[in-house]
Scaffold this active site. Structure first.
Site, PDB file in Angstrom:
ATOM      1  N   ASP A  18       0.835  -1.217   0.000  1.00  0.00           N
ATOM      2  CA  ASP A  18       0.000   0.000   0.000  1.00  0.00           C
ATOM      3  C   ASP A  18       0.861   1.255   0.000  1.00  0.00           C
ATOM      4  OD1 ASP A  18      -2.167  -1.784   0.312  1.00  0.00           O
ATOM      5  OD2 ASP A  18      -2.071  -1.630   2.491  1.00  0.00           O
ATOM      6  N   GLU A 228     -11.173   0.917  -3.981  1.00  0.00           N
ATOM      7  CA  GLU A 228     -10.513   1.404  -2.771  1.00  0.00           C
ATOM      8  C   GLU A 228      -9.194   2.048  -3.174  1.00  0.00           C
ATOM      9  OE1 GLU A 228      -9.797  -2.002  -0.295  1.00  0.00           O
ATOM     10  OE2 GLU A 228      -8.447  -2.951  -1.726  1.00  0.00           O
TER      11      GLU A 228
END
Length: 494
Positions: A18, A228
């Protein structure tokens, strides 16, 4: 002498997915969540800091733990105000909520602000520090001046942009299937709110900047709806909004001339299986979720994301690739390689560990799908019998006492590396293997021309060598198991 830039760009033992890259004062910092090797769920560890000089992107420095999950008041950290309501019970030392994907911006006061959500709490928290990778301290929760959290979208995967025109916070989650308790919720897509200069007070209503599945029909987002992983950057005259689509393996992007958007969908920046690249329909590796952002570093632009190891989606490693920005600002899809931050192909002469493979497939390419992932609270499913994957084992001579390798390479399985530059004098390759079988070295494609063949029959690690012929210029190398089953640790070209 500069270190080689490799993928993954951090040491093999580190699992920081991420990744949001930011350049501060001549160094590139990566801010990401923190998995645990071999875990059965995401983001088990505390946030760890890493940085590299902008002119030496292979030379990463560990900055230490920069924020701990127990610092958040929703996990029991100190706080003298009323806690916001969240959708989950409060965390405890024995059962804390985990730190999901963060982002960082330098605020108007020159301090650094860290934004994150504790897993699915539906609350965004803020921590602050005087330096990019020092010890962050909890500041407050993102909410309005009267203490409300607007009930529009899910407060998840925050991204932050702070500039002269204001402070912009992006967030959102838009799944195809609803989790328990979300059955009647509408997920418009990624939302944006403006923040006051205190960096945590909301001063505008949420607006949708990228469409999710509930609002994408009839728009340019319909085929790749927002899921997302909001990420925001300004490069040149354009604002780029990067996100993970409902396909999961790909990072897509939209463009706008203002940070308020809405962002016009433009395409896929990268897929962690190279799906869609030049029309490719077969994954070059076992895919899974993806999350990352763009960074302009020393005149070049890179896309950061992650890949999956241990056969599951819970042990992710950061990867990066250079992208090209065309005259109109658009970005063609980038290819996954073994040398993403190197600025070009790796020198063929040298020793390399197998974990930098950017292509790992079993014999039947049609079966190369998602890495294994269990449902919420469920047991981790058994790995497919034919699935090869990166893992490690204890080794007192290895870095951190570990030895990384690719395991379970059966007949027809392939491990591939892109790219190397050969000067034409290389004539030998040594391969560290374990198992019984024969391995072919092929050039440029998994079914390319055979350049070397070696055999192994050993229950322990052994180095076998073969002649390497006919290579000059830039080539990919693929190691294909001709027969048998082997583990693959490293190779050296002489």
């Amino acid at each position: 002498m500069k270190a080689l830039g490799l993928n993954p760009y951090l040491p093999f033992w580190e699992t920081v997915p991420d990744g949001e890259p930011h350049v501060f004062d001549g160094r590139l910092y990566i801010f990401g969540s923190h998995d645990r090797r071999g875990a059965d769920q995401f983001c088990v560890e505390d946030y760890a800091g890493w940085s590299a000089p902008v002119d030496d992107l292979g030379n990463w420095r560990y900055e230490g733990v920069i924020y701990r999950k127990e610092q958040d008041p929703l996990n029991g950290g100190p706080y003298d105000k009323e806690l916001p309501k969240m959708d989950l019970p409060l965390g405890t030392p024995e059962n804390p909520h985990y730190l999901y994907a963060p982002d960082v911006a330098k605020g108007p006061d020159g301090r650094y602000y860290l934004y994150y959500s504790l897993d699915f709490s539906n609350v965004v928290s803020v921590a602050v520090c005087d330096t990019p990778a020092g010890q962050y301290e909890f500041l407050d929760f993102v909410r309005t001046e009267d203490g409300r959290i607007p009930d529009v979208g899910r407060w998840f995967d925050p991204a932050i942009l702070s500039e002269e025109t204001g402070n912009y916070l992006y967030y959102g989650f838009a799944p195809e299937f609803r989790f328990p308790g979300m059955e009647g919720t509408v997920f418009p897509g990624s939302q944006m709110v403006k923040l006051a200069d205190d960096m945590h007070t909301i001063i505008s209503e949420p607006v949708c900047v990228a469409h999710g599945i509930d609002t994408a029909k009839g728009t340019d987002y319909e085929e790749h709806p927002f899921f997302e992983a909001s990420s925001i950057r300004k490069i040149g005259e354009w604002y780029y909004f990067v996100y993970s689509s409902l396909q999961g393996n790909e990072l897509c992007y939209g463009m706008a001339k203002t940070p308020e958007g809405p962002f016009e969908y433009k395409g896929v920046v990268i897929s962690n299986g190279d799906l869609g690249l030049n029309g490719n329909t077969l994954a070059v590796n076992y895919t899974g979720n993806n999350h990352g952002g763009l960074a302009e570093v020393d005149g070049k632009v890179y896309i950061f994301g992650h890949r999956h190891t241990h056969g599951t989606q819970f042990s992710r490693q950061g990867t990066a690739e250079e992208v090209q920005i065309l005259e109109d600002g658009t970005i063609p899809q980038a290819e996954v390689t073994s040398c993403g931050l190197n600025g070009g192909p790796l020198p063929a002469k040298g020793a390399y560990q197998s974990y930098i493979a950017c292509h790992i497939t079993e014999k039947d390419r049609e079966k190369v799908g998602n890495a294994v992932m269990g449902g919420p609270g469920g047991a981790l499913p058994k790995l497919p019998e034919e699935m090869p994957y990166v893992t490690e084992e204890t080794d007192e001579h290895g870095e951190k006492g570990l030895k990384p390798y690719i395991t379970n390479l059966r007949t027809g399985a392939v491990a591939g590396f892109k790219y190397f530059v050969f000067d034409g004098t290389e004539d030998c390759i040594e391969i560290e293997l374990r198992g019984t079988g024969a391995v072919e070295v092929l050039a440029d494609a998994p079914d390319g021309e055979v350049k070397a063949v070696v055999s192994i029959d050993s229950a322990d690690w052994d180095i076998v060598s073969g002649s390497l012929v006919g290579l000059s210029g830039i080539h990919a190398l693929y190691f294909r198991v001709k027969e048998g089953t082997v583990d693959f640790a490293a190779f050296e070209i002489r």
